[in-house]
Design an enzyme around this catalytic site. Structure first.
Site, PDB file in Angstrom:
ATOM      1  N   PHE A   1     -19.044  10.534 -53.250  1.00 22.80           N
ATOM      2  CA  PHE A   1     -18.972  11.951 -52.888  1.00 22.80           C
ATOM      3  C   PHE A   1     -20.005  12.307 -51.816  1.00 22.80           C
ATOM      4  CE2 PHE A   1     -17.307  12.940 -57.419  1.00 22.80           C
ATOM      5  CZ  PHE A   1     -16.035  12.559 -57.036  1.00 22.80           C
ATOM      6  N   PRO A   2     -20.040  11.587 -50.685  1.00 27.58           N
ATOM      7  CA  PRO A   2     -21.037  11.898 -49.652  1.00 27.58           C
ATOM      8  C   PRO A   2     -20.827  13.260 -49.000  1.00 27.58           C
ATOM      9  CG  PRO A   2     -19.420  10.345 -48.808  1.00 27.58           C
ATOM     10  CD  PRO A   2     -19.152  10.476 -50.283  1.00 27.58           C
ATOM     11  N   LEU A   3     -19.636  13.849 -49.198  1.00 31.69           N
ATOM     12  CA  LEU A   3     -19.374  15.189 -48.671  1.00 31.69           C
ATOM     13  C   LEU A   3     -19.210  16.207 -49.797  1.00 31.69           C
ATOM     14  CD1 LEU A   3     -16.943  14.310 -45.735  1.00 31.69           C
ATOM     15  CD2 LEU A   3     -19.366  14.914 -45.613  1.00 31.69           C
ATOM     16  N   GLY A   4     -19.701  15.877 -50.977  1.00 25.31           N
ATOM     17  CA  GLY A   4     -19.679  16.826 -52.075  1.00 25.31           C
ATOM     18  C   GLY A   4     -18.516  16.680 -53.023  1.00 25.31           C
ATOM     19  N   GLY A   5     -17.555  15.823 -52.711  1.00 16.99           N
ATOM     20  CA  GLY A   5     -16.451  15.574 -53.631  1.00 16.99           C
ATOM     21  C   GLY A   5     -15.484  16.724 -53.810  1.00 16.99           C
TER      22      GLY A   5
ATOM     23  N   LEU B   1     -21.174  22.308 -48.883  1.00 18.91           N
ATOM     24  CA  LEU B   1     -21.612  22.225 -47.491  1.00 18.91           C
ATOM     25  C   LEU B   1     -21.525  23.603 -46.836  1.00 18.91           C
ATOM     26  CD1 LEU B   1     -19.873  18.876 -46.469  1.00 18.91           C
ATOM     27  CD2 LEU B   1     -22.098  19.242 -47.533  1.00 18.91           C
TER      28      LEU B   1
ATOM     29  N   TYR C   1      -8.029   4.274 -58.843  1.00 16.95           N
ATOM     30  CA  TYR C   1      -7.682   5.263 -57.827  1.00 16.95           C
ATOM     31  C   TYR C   1      -6.167   5.261 -57.677  1.00 16.95           C
ATOM     32  CZ  TYR C   1     -12.590   5.395 -56.205  1.00 16.95           C
ATOM     33  OH  TYR C   1     -13.953   5.548 -56.109  1.00 16.95           O
TER      34      TYR C   1
END
Length: 302
Positions: A223-227, A232, A72
């Site tokens: 990616f819990p929010l879609g990355g 969403l 990262y």
């Protein structure tokens, strides 16, 4: 930004509950470090001082589980998530759990999968950057976005298990795997967590989630929010968000936490505002009506 029910200053990561990673207890709402150094996997460098401020505030808000990786970093390598973590938070609180992942090797032509022989150098890189003598949790990442079905991970996982026996690693995890990979790894050494691509709009890893539930293994989707993809945008999510005075992102995190007691949420951000928004999601209690709406696959009701 409006936060549900209370002011942002009253929210705390512990409101999402806790989970065990082996002998370690963490709050189920943690923090993903990928976006500290750049807005994406290999973009331009972000301001490192903002990254350090986000990390410090995350800990102030009760985050005691940070998901990181030596890969990262910004495209030019000048800003690195692990370095920011060390600079902002070292000496570390004994309650803080830092997870990292190894496996991929990156070059100008893109990522390739490292071999078992490559893993020691990758583990040592993480130890050096984080300023640690032992890593709390190391995930073996195989492939990048979807599990490479039929591929054995035994040799690579055995290499990490040997480093665990040496004392360089406390606990082991897996990333981007299927149920066969999980069974293969568990025959070699204990697995305390799995990280797969999974979120409210991508639910095709239920078999892995079920296997984790059966064995008491934490499931921490990346990616819990879609990355960053526009996932969403379902009107059902918007409807639930409106009921709670929340955002659709907060609802996505609340859904993930409501899904199972073994799920973890590790949303990442390089923004103090978004950090507070994410932590506030831990206080949202979804009702049966909310969950029915979010799980509905029928046509949108009028």
């Amino acid at each position: 930004m409006t936060f549900p029910n209370e002011s942002a200053n009253e929210h705390h990561a512990s409101q999402a509950g806790t989970m065990k990673l082996g002998d370690l207890t963490i709050n189920r709402l943690g923090f993903g470090a990928m976006r500290l150094s750049t807005n994406g996997m290999r973009g331009p460098a972000r301001d490192p001082e903002i990254g350090r401020a986000v990390l410090r505030h995350a800990v102030e808000l009760g985050v005691n589980h940070i998901d990181a990786a030596a890969f990262y970093h910004s495209h030019d390598g000048s800003v690195r998530a692990n370095t920011l973590i060390r600079e902002a938070l070292s000496p570390y609180s004994p309650e803080l759990v830092i997870a990292t992942k190894v496996g991929p090797l990156f070059s100008e032509s893109g990522p390739v999968q490292g071999s078992a022989a490559d893993l020691r150098a990758l583990v040592e890189e993480n130890l050096k950057e984080l300023g640690l003598e032992r890593l709390d949790l190391v995930y073996l990442r195989i492939g990048m976005m979807e599990p490479p079905h039929g591929e054995s991970l035994a040799e690579r996982f055995e290499a990490l298990a040997a480093m665990r026996e040496e004392g360089l690693i406390r606990h082991l995890g897996l990333s981007n795997v299927d149920t066969a990979h999980l069974a293969e790894a568990r025959a070699i050494a204990p697995v305390v967590a799995v990280q797969n691509h999974f979120h409210i709009a991508k639910r095709d890893e239920v078999a892995v989630l079920d296997a984790c539930t059966e064995h008491g293994i934490a499931f921490a989707p990346f990616f819990p929010l879609g990355g960053g993809w526009n996932t969403l945008n379902d009107p059902r999510q918007a409807r639930v968000a409106a009921r709670h005075g929340a955002t659709v992102s907060q609802v996505a995190l609340a859904w993930l936490l409501a899904l199972s007691p073994i799920t973890l949420a590790i949303p990442g951000t390089g923004s103090l505002t978004h950090l507070e928004e994410n932590i506030a999601a831990g206080s949202i209690i979804l009702t049966p009506e909310d969950l029915a709406d979010l799980d509905s696959t029928g046509e949108e009701r009028q």
